[in-house]
Motif scaffolding. Structure first.
Motif, PDB file in Angstrom:
ATOM      1  N   UNK A 147      47.550  33.002  42.562  1.00 50.38           N
ATOM      2  CA  UNK A 147      46.956  34.583  42.031  1.00 50.38           C
ATOM      3  C   UNK A 147      47.667  35.473  41.143  1.00 50.38           C
ATOM      4  N   UNK A 148      49.043  35.165  41.290  1.00 49.67           N
ATOM      5  CA  UNK A 148      49.692  35.679  40.468  1.00 49.67           C
ATOM      6  C   UNK A 148      49.893  35.204  39.334  1.00 49.67           C
ATOM      7  N   UNK A 149      49.856  34.129  39.842  1.00 39.73           N
ATOM      8  CA  UNK A 149      49.793  33.207  37.992  1.00 39.73           C
ATOM      9  C   UNK A 149      48.274  33.137  37.307  1.00 39.73           C
ATOM     10  N   UNK A 150      47.224  32.927  37.901  1.00 36.60           N
ATOM     11  CA  UNK A 150      46.215  33.574  37.321  1.00 36.60           C
ATOM     12  C   UNK A 150      45.899  35.152  36.368  1.00 36.60           C
ATOM     13  N   UNK A 151      46.544  36.337  37.127  1.00 35.24           N
ATOM     14  CA  UNK A 151      46.251  37.303  37.350  1.00 35.24           C
ATOM     15  C   UNK A 151      47.320  37.861  35.627  1.00 35.24           C
ATOM     16  N   UNK A 152      48.601  37.288  35.392  1.00 39.67           N
ATOM     17  CA  UNK A 152      49.154  36.643  34.439  1.00 39.67           C
ATOM     18  C   UNK A 152      48.809  36.167  33.308  1.00 39.67           C
ATOM     19  N   UNK A 153      47.847  35.558  34.109  1.00 41.52           N
ATOM     20  CA  UNK A 153      47.698  34.233  32.055  1.00 41.52           C
ATOM     21  C   UNK A 153      46.210  34.868  31.586  1.00 41.52           C
ATOM     22  N   UNK A 154      45.645  35.718  32.449  1.00 36.52           N
ATOM     23  CA  UNK A 154      44.524  37.498  32.494  1.00 36.52           C
ATOM     24  C   UNK A 154      45.594  37.837  31.124  1.00 36.52           C
ATOM     25  N   UNK A 155      46.348  38.905  31.950  1.00 33.37           N
ATOM     26  CA  UNK A 155      46.541  39.721  31.358  1.00 33.37           C
ATOM     27  C   UNK A 155      47.750  39.391  29.659  1.00 33.37           C
ATOM     28  N   UNK A 156      48.104  38.267  29.945  1.00 32.57           N
ATOM     29  CA  UNK A 156      48.105  37.996  28.703  1.00 32.57           C
ATOM     30  C   UNK A 156      46.932  36.889  28.124  1.00 32.57           C
ATOM     31  N   UNK A 157      46.110  37.704  28.172  1.00 31.74           N
ATOM     32  CA  UNK A 157      44.649  37.456  26.711  1.00 31.74           C
ATOM     33  C   UNK A 157      44.040  35.572  27.317  1.00 31.74           C
ATOM     34  N   UNK A 158      44.513  34.454  28.417  1.00 31.66           N
ATOM     35  CA  UNK A 158      44.042  33.451  27.617  1.00 31.66           C
ATOM     36  C   UNK A 158      43.174  32.998  29.376  1.00 31.66           C
ATOM     37  N   UNK A 159      42.259  34.140  29.280  1.00 32.26           N
ATOM     38  CA  UNK A 159      40.974  33.937  30.711  1.00 32.26           C
ATOM     39  C   UNK A 159      40.533  32.782  31.133  1.00 32.26           C
ATOM     40  N   UNK A 160      39.905  32.160  29.898  1.00 36.51           N
ATOM     41  CA  UNK A 160      39.453  30.657  30.200  1.00 36.51           C
ATOM     42  C   UNK A 160      40.853  29.303  30.851  1.00 36.51           C
ATOM     43  N   UNK A 161      42.075  30.132  30.667  1.00 39.54           N
ATOM     44  CA  UNK A 161      42.672  28.841  30.952  1.00 39.54           C
ATOM     45  C   UNK A 161      43.121  29.032  32.566  1.00 39.54           C
ATOM     46  N   UNK A 162      43.651  30.795  32.467  1.00 41.00           N
ATOM     47  CA  UNK A 162      43.413  31.123  34.001  1.00 41.00           C
ATOM     48  C   UNK A 162      42.371  30.621  35.017  1.00 41.00           C
ATOM     49  N   UNK A 163      40.667  30.609  34.565  1.00 45.33           N
ATOM     50  CA  UNK A 163      39.492  29.974  35.265  1.00 45.33           C
ATOM     51  C   UNK A 163      40.001  29.349  35.333  1.00 45.33           C
ATOM     52  N   UNK A 164      40.361  27.789  34.512  1.00 47.59           N
ATOM     53  CA  UNK A 164      40.519  26.313  34.536  1.00 47.59           C
ATOM     54  C   UNK A 164      41.547  25.757  36.172  1.00 47.59           C
ATOM     55  N   UNK A 165      42.442  26.788  36.016  1.00 45.13           N
ATOM     56  CA  UNK A 165      43.469  27.118  37.293  1.00 45.13           C
ATOM     57  C   UNK A 165      42.855  27.458  38.305  1.00 45.13           C
ATOM     58  N   UNK A 166      41.999  28.457  38.911  1.00 41.85           N
ATOM     59  CA  UNK A 166      41.363  28.883  40.430  1.00 41.85           C
ATOM     60  C   UNK A 166      40.491  27.467  40.199  1.00 41.85           C
ATOM     61  N   UNK A 167      39.857  27.290  39.444  1.00 41.48           N
ATOM     62  CA  UNK A 167      38.707  26.214  39.611  1.00 41.48           C
ATOM     63  C   UNK A 167      39.296  25.082  40.397  1.00 41.48           C
ATOM     64  N   UNK A 168      40.385  24.805  39.125  1.00 40.13           N
ATOM     65  CA  UNK A 168      40.883  23.313  39.757  1.00 40.13           C
ATOM     66  C   UNK A 168      41.105  23.064  41.673  1.00 40.13           C
ATOM     67  N   UNK A 169      42.132  24.303  41.939  1.00 39.84           N
ATOM     68  CA  UNK A 169      42.473  24.757  42.869  1.00 39.84           C
ATOM     69  C   UNK A 169      41.815  24.697  44.277  1.00 39.84           C
TER      70      UNK A 169
END
Length: 528
Positions: free
Chosen positions: A349-371
């Motif tokens: 979750x921290x990884x996903x949040x950090x990726x969102x904060x970095x402006x990379x929401x698509x990749x954050x959604x992909x990581x969360x969805x895969x797991x």
């Protein structure tokens, strides 16, 4: 003034004291009665011998031709008196009297009585009979015999009487009294010595307890044996000395006498010193303790016998506790796996949040969805294929536990389980949970993997667990199922896995087999 006795009342004596006192009383009565009977017998035998003696002397003198000739010669006293006195002196009898048919004496021990009338019975002799009697004559009471004297033509020409006084007979049998007394004293001495030896043995055997104390001890002993919640067995050199009700129930022992052959294998040998040892029978998990009798009693009993070969075995039932521990272990595994997953999910979750904060929401959604898809896919598959919630929870927990240890645990696609299975939820958790635990410990560390298959057809339920470990040879596998087996160096408290599995399988008349094919494979089959 109250007088105190220096000896205790008979009711306060020990069992040994009371038994020996009664024995001594009986011995004294028997010996004294025997001595009295011996004296009476000696007197009776003396009388019988006296009758035979006087009868023989009287008959011999009456049958002698010289006696009849002397009676008809007219000088009977002159001829017969010396002869009869010589015979009397030689034989030791009291008198020999030869008389006419009318009873007039020709001879007598006291010459002054010659010519007098014989005192006694004569009628049978006058009829030609020889007889004996007890009569009081001039010399006092005596046993005498009277025999007729016949002339050559058969006429009775006189009679012969020979007798022994009672006083002489009394002197004869009284001479045996010292011998009888000596035998009596010797018999009493030997009897008392034997009674003393028996008393010492009884004191050792009964520890000096009184009968009422022994009765109370027996009542308490019997009550404890029947009411105690632990199984109790006493083993001695001859076999099984004692078994209480709880031990019969826990070990399935028959009613009546029990031999060592009736006991489970782990109790047939002499093995004192065992403390809290876990043993598995066909349907129970038992905690066994074994100790020598002297150790169990602390060696403080009076008259300690030092029975070094006697053992006390105590048995406690741990079956229900073991089942509860199995369920608790499964829940603990699930809890630990959930805790680990929560920790892992927090990281993700921290990884996903950090990726969102970095402006990379698509990749954050992909990581969360895969797991989420991977985890949910396993949960969905197990929930759909297995209709036993406890088994689903167990497999999810064991999968997480294996993942933490770096072991690949796979539940095969063949895993299918309907609701009508022959095992209860607790039993299937016991079987599969212990198989997976054994596999987690035994798989190859260089290439760790475990494969689990659970399915059921029309004939049987099959549970198969394979791992990358080396497996066990048939002999070791058999021993593991009977007594427990562990490959761990700190095996205390371990090694019950296969034995518990075998217990469940045997209860349902199933089979358990091990083989080494593509890995170490253990297969449990339970008929429907």
């Amino acid at each position: 003034m109250t007088v105190r006795r220096w000896w205790p009342a008979a009711s306060q004596w020990s069992l040994a004291g009371q038994a020996i006192a009664l024995q001594i009383l009986v011995v004294v009565v028997v010996v004294l009665a025997g001595s009295g009977l011996a004296l009476l017998d000696a007197r009776r035998d003396g009388d019988a011998a006296a009758r035979q003696q006087v009868l023989g002397i009287a008959t011999a003198l009456a049958d002698s031709p010289s006696t009849a000739a002397a009676l008809e010669s007219g000088s009977a006293t002159k001829i017969l008196q010396p002869m009869t006195e010589a015979v009397r002196t030689a034989t030791g009898i009291a008198f020999i009297t030869i008389m006419t048919p009318d009873g007039i004496r020709f001879t007598h021990t006291d010459p002054t009585q010659i010519g007098g009338h014989y005192l006694g019975t004569l009628e049978p002799a006058l009829r030609g009979e020889t007889f004996t009697e007890v009569y009081t004559g001039t010399l006092g009471p005596s046993i005498r015999a009277v025999a007729p004297v016949r002339a050559p033509d058969g006429r009775i020409v006189g009679m012969v009487s020979a007798g022994i006084t009672r006083q002489t007979l009394a002197q004869r049998w009284q001479a045996q009294i010292p011998i009888i007394v000596a035998v009596t004293v010797a018999a009493l001495g030997i009897s008392l010595l034997g009674a003393w030896a028996i008393r010492r043995r009884l004191l050792r055997q009964t520890h000096g307890l009184r009968p009422d104390e022994l009765r109370v001890m027996y009542d308490h002993h019997d009550a404890v044996l029947h009411s105690v919640s632990e199984g109790l067995i006493v083993l001695d050199g001859r076999g099984v000395a004692l078994v209480n009700d709880e031990a019969r129930r826990l070990l399935g022992l028959p009613e009546g006498p029990v031999t060592r052959a009736d006991l489970p294998e782990f109790l047939r040998s002499h093995d004192p010193g065992v403390r809290d040892e876990l043993q598995v029978t066909e349907d129970r998990v038992l905690v066994v303790n074994r100790a020598l009798v002297s150790e169990a009693s602390g060696g403080r009993g009076r008259g300690d016998r030092g029975m070094g070969t006697d053992e006390v075995v105590t048995i406690r039932d741990r079956t229900e506790l073991q089942g509860a521990l199995g369920e608790l272990s499964a829940l603990q595994v699930l809890t630990d796996s959930l805790r680990a997953q929560a920790h892992e999910q927090a990281n993700k979750l921290h990884t996903v949040i950090t990726m969102v904060e970095m402006g990379r929401p698509e990749e954050a959604v992909a990581v969360a969805t895969r797991e989420l898809e991977l985890s949910q896919h396993l949960v969905d598959r197990l929930s759909q294929s297995l209709n036993e919630p406890a088994l689903v929870a167990l497999l999810l927990g064991k999968t997480a536990q294996a993942d933490e240890r770096g072991i690949a645990l796979t539940v095969t696609e063949d895993t299918q389980l309907p609701s009508d299975i022959p095992l209860t939820g607790q039993e299937i958790v016991t079987v599969l949970g212990n198989l997976i635990d054994n596999a987690l410990d035994a798989c190859d560390r260089d290439e760790p993997w475990i494969e689990v298959t659970v399915n059921q057809d029309d004939e049987a339920l099959t549970i198969r667990v394979a791992d990358s470990g080396p497996g066990m040879d048939p002999r070791t596998f058999e021993r593991a199922m009977r007594r427990g087996y562990s490959t761990k160096s700190d095996a205390a408290g371990h090694g019950l896995g296969l034995a518990l599995i075998a217990q469940v399988v045997n209860r349902h008349h199933g089979t358990i087999a091990a083989e080494v094919t593509y890995g170490s494979v253990v297969t449990v089959t339970v008929p429907r």
